[in-house]
Design a protein around this motif. Structure first.
Motif, PDB file in Angstrom:
ATOM      1  N   UNK A 190       1.072  -4.957  -6.121  1.00 59.79           N
ATOM      2  CA  UNK A 190       0.103  -4.203  -5.061  1.00 59.79           C
ATOM      3  C   UNK A 190       0.995  -2.940  -4.428  1.00 59.79           C
ATOM      4  N   UNK A 191       2.272  -3.054  -4.399  1.00 57.86           N
ATOM      5  CA  UNK A 191       2.966  -1.904  -3.655  1.00 57.86           C
ATOM      6  C   UNK A 191       3.007  -0.881  -4.841  1.00 57.86           C
ATOM      7  N   UNK A 192       3.111  -0.942  -6.019  1.00 62.01           N
ATOM      8  CA  UNK A 192       3.145  -0.070  -7.150  1.00 62.01           C
ATOM      9  C   UNK A 192       1.779   0.583  -6.909  1.00 62.01           C
ATOM     10  N   UNK A 193       0.660  -0.105  -7.047  1.00 60.51           N
ATOM     11  CA  UNK A 193      -0.627   0.370  -6.817  1.00 60.51           C
ATOM     12  C   UNK A 193      -0.760   1.495  -5.732  1.00 60.51           C
ATOM     13  N   UNK A 194      -0.062   0.956  -4.695  1.00 56.84           N
ATOM     14  CA  UNK A 194      -0.196   1.526  -3.330  1.00 56.84           C
ATOM     15  C   UNK A 194       0.593   2.954  -3.584  1.00 56.84           C
ATOM     16  N   UNK A 195       1.754   2.863  -4.134  1.00 53.26           N
ATOM     17  CA  UNK A 195       2.354   4.103  -4.059  1.00 53.26           C
ATOM     18  C   UNK A 195       1.830   5.187  -5.197  1.00 53.26           C
ATOM     19  N   UNK A 196       1.174   4.612  -6.144  1.00 56.40           N
ATOM     20  CA  UNK A 196       0.390   5.683  -7.167  1.00 56.40           C
ATOM     21  C   UNK A 196      -0.881   6.036  -6.483  1.00 56.40           C
ATOM     22  N   UNK A 197      -1.301   5.087  -5.865  1.00 56.50           N
ATOM     23  CA  UNK A 197      -3.115   5.663  -5.237  1.00 56.50           C
ATOM     24  C   UNK A 197      -2.420   6.888  -4.099  1.00 56.50           C
ATOM     25  N   UNK A 198      -1.392   6.497  -3.386  1.00 57.49           N
ATOM     26  CA  UNK A 198      -1.004   7.741  -2.403  1.00 57.49           C
ATOM     27  C   UNK A 198      -0.501   8.836  -3.076  1.00 57.49           C
ATOM     28  N   UNK A 199       0.528   8.953  -4.187  1.00 53.93           N
ATOM     29  CA  UNK A 199       0.908   9.846  -5.139  1.00 53.93           C
ATOM     30  C   UNK A 199      -0.352  10.732  -5.667  1.00 53.93           C
ATOM     31  N   UNK A 202      -2.087  -3.216   2.747  1.00 56.10           N
ATOM     32  CA  UNK A 202      -1.949  -3.886   1.464  1.00 56.10           C
ATOM     33  C   UNK A 202      -1.083  -5.178   1.291  1.00 56.10           C
ATOM     34  N   UNK A 203      -0.020  -4.942   2.197  1.00 56.20           N
ATOM     35  CA  UNK A 203       0.785  -6.223   2.260  1.00 56.20           C
ATOM     36  C   UNK A 203       0.104  -7.401   2.664  1.00 56.20           C
ATOM     37  N   UNK A 204      -0.841  -7.179   3.554  1.00 54.93           N
ATOM     38  CA  UNK A 204      -1.533  -8.590   4.157  1.00 54.93           C
ATOM     39  C   UNK A 204      -2.630  -9.189   2.945  1.00 54.93           C
ATOM     40  N   UNK A 205      -2.928  -8.136   1.734  1.00 53.05           N
ATOM     41  CA  UNK A 205      -3.619  -8.609   0.806  1.00 53.05           C
ATOM     42  C   UNK A 205      -2.683  -9.580  -0.227  1.00 53.05           C
ATOM     43  N   UNK A 206      -1.557  -9.432   0.011  1.00 52.65           N
ATOM     44  CA  UNK A 206      -0.803 -10.103  -1.300  1.00 52.65           C
ATOM     45  C   UNK A 206      -0.783 -11.338  -1.294  1.00 52.65           C
ATOM     46  N   UNK A 207      -1.401 -11.981  -2.089  1.00 52.72           N
ATOM     47  CA  UNK A 207      -1.553 -13.402  -1.996  1.00 52.72           C
ATOM     48  C   UNK A 207      -0.888 -14.194  -3.229  1.00 52.72           C
ATOM     49  N   UNK A 208      -0.036 -13.309  -3.959  1.00 49.31           N
ATOM     50  CA  UNK A 208       0.605 -14.195  -5.033  1.00 49.31           C
ATOM     51  C   UNK A 208       2.143 -13.833  -5.020  1.00 49.31           C
TER      52      UNK A 208
END
Length: 190
Positions: free
Chosen positions: A145-154, A133-139
């Motif tokens: 992106x980190x919030x979406x990751x944490x929501x998806x994991x949760x 996910x961190x490698x996909x951060x372009x802006x």
């Protein structure tokens, strides 16, 4: 892989297969390392060359599994919305555990010792997923992106924790899809 590496992988898999079968038949507490080694046709010492203990025989990732989930991440299109990628990756990761996840869940319910050991399961996957996910951060927006990751994991953890014991693995996958859909960006709660 050369011949030696293939033989080592075959031994690793034989030990894990024997452990899974014995745990399923006898339960975690009743199964010994000696029984697993005998069922896999290896010595006790060989068992410990491959696994730190009997819990590791269930929880350790197959050496090729990490390559498989990294491939899941790598094959996501660069222009795909992050949430869609996360949904595909997490669903694919859980699908890859189809043969072990129901047994792991039963063992956790039956054995406090196993449940304690199992807390670290998936740690490497989630570290790799975060790096991806961190490698996909372009802006400049690192929060979303980190919030979406944490929501998806949760959402994935919620699906697992609310999965009734009598439900099949396919029902778990539908529960996971529902949790991911509901947690997704802009999705109203059903």
């Amino acid at each position: 892989m050369n011949l030696r590496e293939r033989k080592k992988l075959a031994t690793w898999r034989a030990i894990q297969t024997a452990a899974l079968r014995l745990f399923d038949e006898q339960g975690y507490e009743a199964t010994t390392v000696e029984q697993i080694a005998e069922a896999a046709n290896v010595s006790r010492a060989t068992f410990f060359n491959y696994f730190a203990g009997k819990d590791a025989a269930v929880l350790d990732q197959d050496p090729e599994e990490r390559l498989n989930w990294q491939a899941l991440m790598a094959e996501r299109p660069a222009d795909e919305p992050l949430w869609d990628s996360l949904t595909a990756i997490l669903t694919g990761f859980c699908e890859s555990l189809r043969d072990r996840m129901p047994l792991q869940r039963r063992l956790k319910a039956q054995s406090p010792a196993f449940a304690q050991s199992a807390q670290r399961f998936g740690e490497q996957f989630f570290k790799d997923l975060r790096r991806w996910v961190e490698s996909r951060i372009t802006s400049a927006d690192e929060l979303t992106p980190i919030l979406q990751l944490n929501l998806a994991v949760s959402a994935t953890i919620t699906a697992y924790e609310t999965w009734p014991a009598e439900e099949s693995f396919n029902r778990f996958l539908r529960r996971l899809e529902r949790c991911l859909r509901q947690a997704g960006p802009g999705t109203p709660v059903e």
